[in-house]
Design a protein around this motif. Structure first.
Motif, PDB file in Angstrom:
ATOM      1  N   LEU A 168       0.844  -1.208   0.000  1.00  0.00           N
ATOM      2  CA  LEU A 168       0.000   0.000   0.000  1.00  0.00           C
ATOM      3  C   LEU A 168       0.877   1.254   0.000  1.00  0.00           C
ATOM      4  O   LEU A 168       0.571   2.245  -0.682  1.00  0.00           O
ATOM      5  N   GLN A 169       1.987   1.202   0.738  1.00  0.00           N
ATOM      6  CA  GLN A 169       2.911   2.356   0.762  1.00  0.00           C
ATOM      7  C   GLN A 169       3.485   2.608  -0.637  1.00  0.00           C
ATOM      8  O   GLN A 169       3.554   3.750  -1.089  1.00  0.00           O
ATOM      9  N   GLU A 170       3.872   1.521  -1.310  1.00  0.00           N
ATOM     10  CA  GLU A 170       4.418   1.667  -2.673  1.00  0.00           C
ATOM     11  C   GLU A 170       3.398   2.328  -3.594  1.00  0.00           C
ATOM     12  O   GLU A 170       3.742   3.083  -4.496  1.00  0.00           O
ATOM     13  N   ALA A 171       2.106   2.028  -3.334  1.00  0.00           N
ATOM     14  CA  ALA A 171       1.047   2.588  -4.192  1.00  0.00           C
ATOM     15  C   ALA A 171       0.679   4.021  -3.799  1.00  0.00           C
ATOM     16  O   ALA A 171      -0.056   4.695  -4.522  1.00  0.00           O
ATOM     17  N   GLY A 172       1.148   4.497  -2.625  1.00  0.00           N
ATOM     18  CA  GLY A 172       0.874   5.905  -2.276  1.00  0.00           C
ATOM     19  C   GLY A 172       0.360   6.163  -0.873  1.00  0.00           C
ATOM     20  O   GLY A 172       0.137   7.319  -0.493  1.00  0.00           O
ATOM     21  N   LEU A 173       0.171   5.101  -0.072  1.00  0.00           N
ATOM     22  CA  LEU A 173      -0.325   5.315   1.293  1.00  0.00           C
ATOM     23  C   LEU A 173       0.751   6.006   2.139  1.00  0.00           C
ATOM     24  O   LEU A 173       1.911   5.598   2.139  1.00  0.00           O
ATOM     25  N   ALA A 206      -1.638  -1.207  14.402  1.00  0.00           N
ATOM     26  CA  ALA A 206      -1.112   0.166  14.518  1.00  0.00           C
ATOM     27  C   ALA A 206       0.395   0.124  14.776  1.00  0.00           C
ATOM     28  O   ALA A 206       1.172   0.858  14.145  1.00  0.00           O
ATOM     29  N   LYS A 207       0.823  -0.759  15.669  1.00  0.00           N
ATOM     30  CA  LYS A 207       2.259  -0.826  15.992  1.00  0.00           C
ATOM     31  C   LYS A 207       3.067  -1.322  14.787  1.00  0.00           C
ATOM     32  O   LYS A 207       4.173  -0.844  14.525  1.00  0.00           O
ATOM     33  N   THR A 208       2.493  -2.272  14.037  1.00  0.00           N
ATOM     34  CA  THR A 208       3.177  -2.760  12.827  1.00  0.00           C
ATOM     35  C   THR A 208       3.327  -1.609  11.828  1.00  0.00           C
ATOM     36  O   THR A 208       4.391  -1.440  11.216  1.00  0.00           O
ATOM     37  N   GLY A 213       7.225   2.646   9.408  1.00  0.00           N
ATOM     38  CA  GLY A 213       7.468   4.055   9.098  1.00  0.00           C
ATOM     39  C   GLY A 213       6.215   4.852   8.816  1.00  0.00           C
ATOM     40  O   GLY A 213       6.276   5.992   8.339  1.00  0.00           O
ATOM     41  N   LEU A 214       5.043   4.227   9.079  1.00  0.00           N
ATOM     42  CA  LEU A 214       3.782   4.965   8.873  1.00  0.00           C
ATOM     43  C   LEU A 214       3.298   5.507  10.222  1.00  0.00           C
ATOM     44  O   LEU A 214       3.166   4.743  11.172  1.00  0.00           O
ATOM     45  N   HIS A 215       3.007   6.793  10.299  1.00  0.00           N
ATOM     46  CA  HIS A 215       2.383   7.318  11.506  1.00  0.00           C
ATOM     47  C   HIS A 215       0.887   7.005  11.467  1.00  0.00           C
ATOM     48  O   HIS A 215       0.340   6.699  10.405  1.00  0.00           O
ATOM     49  N   SER A 216       0.245   7.106  12.623  1.00  0.00           N
ATOM     50  CA  SER A 216      -1.211   6.907  12.630  1.00  0.00           C
ATOM     51  C   SER A 216      -1.833   7.700  13.770  1.00  0.00           C
ATOM     52  O   SER A 216      -1.118   8.234  14.622  1.00  0.00           O
ATOM     53  N   THR A 245       6.217   2.266  20.388  1.00  0.00           N
ATOM     54  CA  THR A 245       6.551   2.648  18.999  1.00  0.00           C
ATOM     55  C   THR A 245       6.621   4.147  18.742  1.00  0.00           C
ATOM     56  O   THR A 245       7.218   4.575  17.752  1.00  0.00           O
ATOM     57  N   ASN A 246       5.990   4.929  19.579  1.00  0.00           N
ATOM     58  CA  ASN A 246       5.949   6.386  19.403  1.00  0.00           C
ATOM     59  C   ASN A 246       5.446   6.819  18.020  1.00  0.00           C
ATOM     60  O   ASN A 246       5.866   7.851  17.486  1.00  0.00           O
ATOM     61  N   GLY A 247       4.516   6.042  17.460  1.00  0.00           N
ATOM     62  CA  GLY A 247       4.051   6.358  16.101  1.00  0.00           C
ATOM     63  C   GLY A 247       2.728   7.097  16.029  1.00  0.00           C
ATOM     64  O   GLY A 247       2.310   7.525  14.949  1.00  0.00           O
ATOM     65  N   PHE A 248       2.041   7.247  17.180  1.00  0.00           N
ATOM     66  CA  PHE A 248       0.756   7.960  17.133  1.00  0.00           C
ATOM     67  C   PHE A 248       0.991   9.465  17.115  1.00  0.00           C
ATOM     68  O   PHE A 248       1.812   9.986  17.878  1.00  0.00           O
TER      69      PHE A 248
END
Ligand code: V47
Length: 365
Positions: A168-173, A206-208, A213-216, A245-248
Motif C-alpha cells: 500500500l505504501q508503494e502505491a501511495g499510502l 497500529a504498531k506494525t 514508518g507509517l504514523h497513525s 513505537t511512538n508512532g501515534f
C-alpha cells in the motif's frame, strides 16, 4: 499551593502534573468522576500549554468515503450498509479521482479516506485508489484505511500485515487514520461490534504500521454503553502502545451519535462529557503529542471551548463528512479556513496551519 484545585480534591493530581509524573488508572477515574469541570480543565490546560503552547493546529483536508458497503455492520454505526441496501454506495477509482480533481483549486494537503469492510472488492482496487489519487494530486498526503480495513486487506492479498502495508505504501499510502478503535474492551466489542477485529489486533496493526514508518492516529468512541473504567483501560492500552513505537500523532475522542444506529434509544453526549474526554485524554496520554477536538462530532462551539480543556488541534476543513452525518450530526459537512482561524483566535490561541505530520505550513499571527 493552589487552593482551588485542593478544594476540588485534585491536589495530588496537580502535584503529579507539575512534576510531569504519569497518572494512574485511579487518577483517571477521579478526573472522570470529578464534578468540577473547570478544575479538570485547568489541569489539562497545564499539560496542553507545556506541550503545545498556544499553537492550535488545523489542516486543509478532504474526506472521501469510497464505499459504505460493510460486512461488519456495527450497532453504533449508521454508515455501513449491506450490499443490496438502497443506501449502499461504491465509488469506482474514476469517481474517487474525480472527487480529488474537483478540489484541485483548493490548497488541500491531505486526503482522509476510509470505507466499510467490503465483501468483494479485490485488493487491486485499493492499490488503484491510492495510485489514482496520487496521479491527480501527486503532492497530497494520503491518510487512508483504518486498522480494521488493513486487517481485511491483509486477508484479501494473503500476505502478513507488514508486507500488505508495504504494498500500500508503494502505491501511495502515507499514514493511517485513527478509526475503528471504538472501545478496546472485549465486553463492549461483543455487545456493539462483534464481527470487528479485536482491540488487541487493532493495536498490533497500529504498531506494525509504526514500525513500517507509517504514523497513525487513535480514537475512542465514547458515550454509549462503556463504563469509565473501560474508557481508561482503552487509554492505558494506547499509552502503552505509544511507549513501544511512538508512532501515534493524535488522539481523537469521538462522541457517539445515536440517530439511525442500532443504539438509537441512547441519548447524545453532553457538553460536560465531551470536555471531560478531551481533558482526561490530555492528562492521561502523556506521550501523545496532540489531542484533537473534532468539530464535526462535538460542534464548532464546543471544539472552540475544548481548546482551553486540553485540545490543541481542530482537525480541518474536512469537506463532505458522511459517517457522522448519517448518524444525525447537525454540524456542517465542511468548514472554511477563515472560520477555523476565527474560532481559534477568539479562544486566545494561535492558529497554525499544519500538514499531516504537524509540520507548520503557516502561522496566523
Ligand atoms: O471508526 C461510527 C466512528 C469513526 C459513529 O484519524 C461514530 O484524524 C460517532 O475515525 N457516532 C470514523 N462516531 C471517524 C474517524 C476519524 C474522524 C476524524 C479524524 C480522524 C483521524 C478519524 O467514527 C469510526 C467509528 O469509530 N463512528 N459510527 C456514530 N454513530
Amino acid at each position: 499551593m493552589n487552593t482551588y484545585i485542593q478544594k476540588a480534591g485534585l491536589g495530588k493530581i496537580l502535584e503529579k502534573v507539575d512534576a510531569g509524573e504519569r497518572l494512574s488508572l485511579a487518577d483517571g477515574l477521579q478526573l472522570y468522576q470529578s464534578q468540577d469541570i473547570l478544575a479538570v480543565g485547568y489541569l489539562a490546560n497545564i499539560v496542553r500549554n507545556r506541550q503545545n503552547g498556544d499553537n492550535t493546529y488545523f489542516i486543509f483536508n478532504q474526506h472521501i468515503n469510497y464505499s459504505n458497503i460493510c460486512s461488519n455492520l456495527c450497532k453504533f454505526c449508521a454508515f455501513g450498509r449491506e450490499k443490496n441496501s438502497e443506501l449502499a454506495f461504491e465509488m469506482s477509482v474514476g469517481e474517487v479521482k474525480e472527487k480529488v480533481r474537483a478540489r484541485l483549486a483548493e490548497p488541500i494537503s491531505e486526503i482522509h479516506m476510509v470505507g466499510g469492510i467490503h465483501p468483494d472488492l479485490p485488493f487491486d482496487y485499493y492499490l488503484e485508489l491510492l495510485r489514482g489519487i496520487k496521479e491527480v494530486r501527486p503532492e497530497v498526503h494520503i491518510q487512508a484505511f483504518t486498522c480494521v480495513e488493513i486487517a481485511h486487506l491483509a486477508q484479501l492479498c494473503g500476505k502478513p500485515v507488514a508486507e500488505t502495508l508495504g504494498l500500500l505504501q508503494e502505491a501511495g499510502l502515507d499514514s493511517l487514520p485513527g478509526g475503528g478503535a471504538e472501545v478496546f474492551s472485549p465486553r463492549i466489542r461483543q455487545l456493539t461490534c462483534e464481527k470487528k477485529l479485536s482491540g488487541s489486533d487493532w493495536l498490533e496493526i497500529a504498531k506494525t504500521a509504526h514500525r513500517q514508518g507509517l504514523h497513525s492516529n487513535a480514537t475512542m468512541l465514547y458515550g454509549h454503553i462503556e463504563t469509565l473504567e473501560e474508557r481508561l483501560e482503552h487509554l492505558a492500552a494506547l499509552r502503552e502502545a505509544q511507549d513501544e513505537t511512538n508512532g501515534f500523532l493524535a488522539f481523537i475522542p469521538l462522541a457517539f451519535h445515536p440517530k439511525n444506529t442500532g443504539m438509537s434509544d441512547l441519548a447524545k453526549t453532553t457538553g460536560i462529557d465531551d470536555l471531560k474526554n478531551i481533558a482526561v485524554a490530555r492528562l492521561f496520554l502523556d506521550n501523545f503529542p496532540h489531542i484533537k477536538a473534532y468539530w464535526v462530532m462535538i460542534g464548532p462551539q464546543m471544539a472552540q471551548i475544548a481548546l482551553s480543556f486540553g485540545a490543541d488541534d481542530m482537525d480541518g476543513t474536512v469537506k463532505e463528512e458522511v459517517i457522522t452525518h448519517m448518524a444525525g450530526a447537525e454540524t456542517e459537512q465542511a468548514m472554511g479556513s477563515a472560520t477555523l482561524v476565527r474560532l481559534i483566535k477568539e479562544a486566545g490561541r494561535i492558529p497554525v496551519q499544519r500538514d499531516t505530520l504537524y509540520n507548520v505550513v503557516h502561522v496566523h499571527n
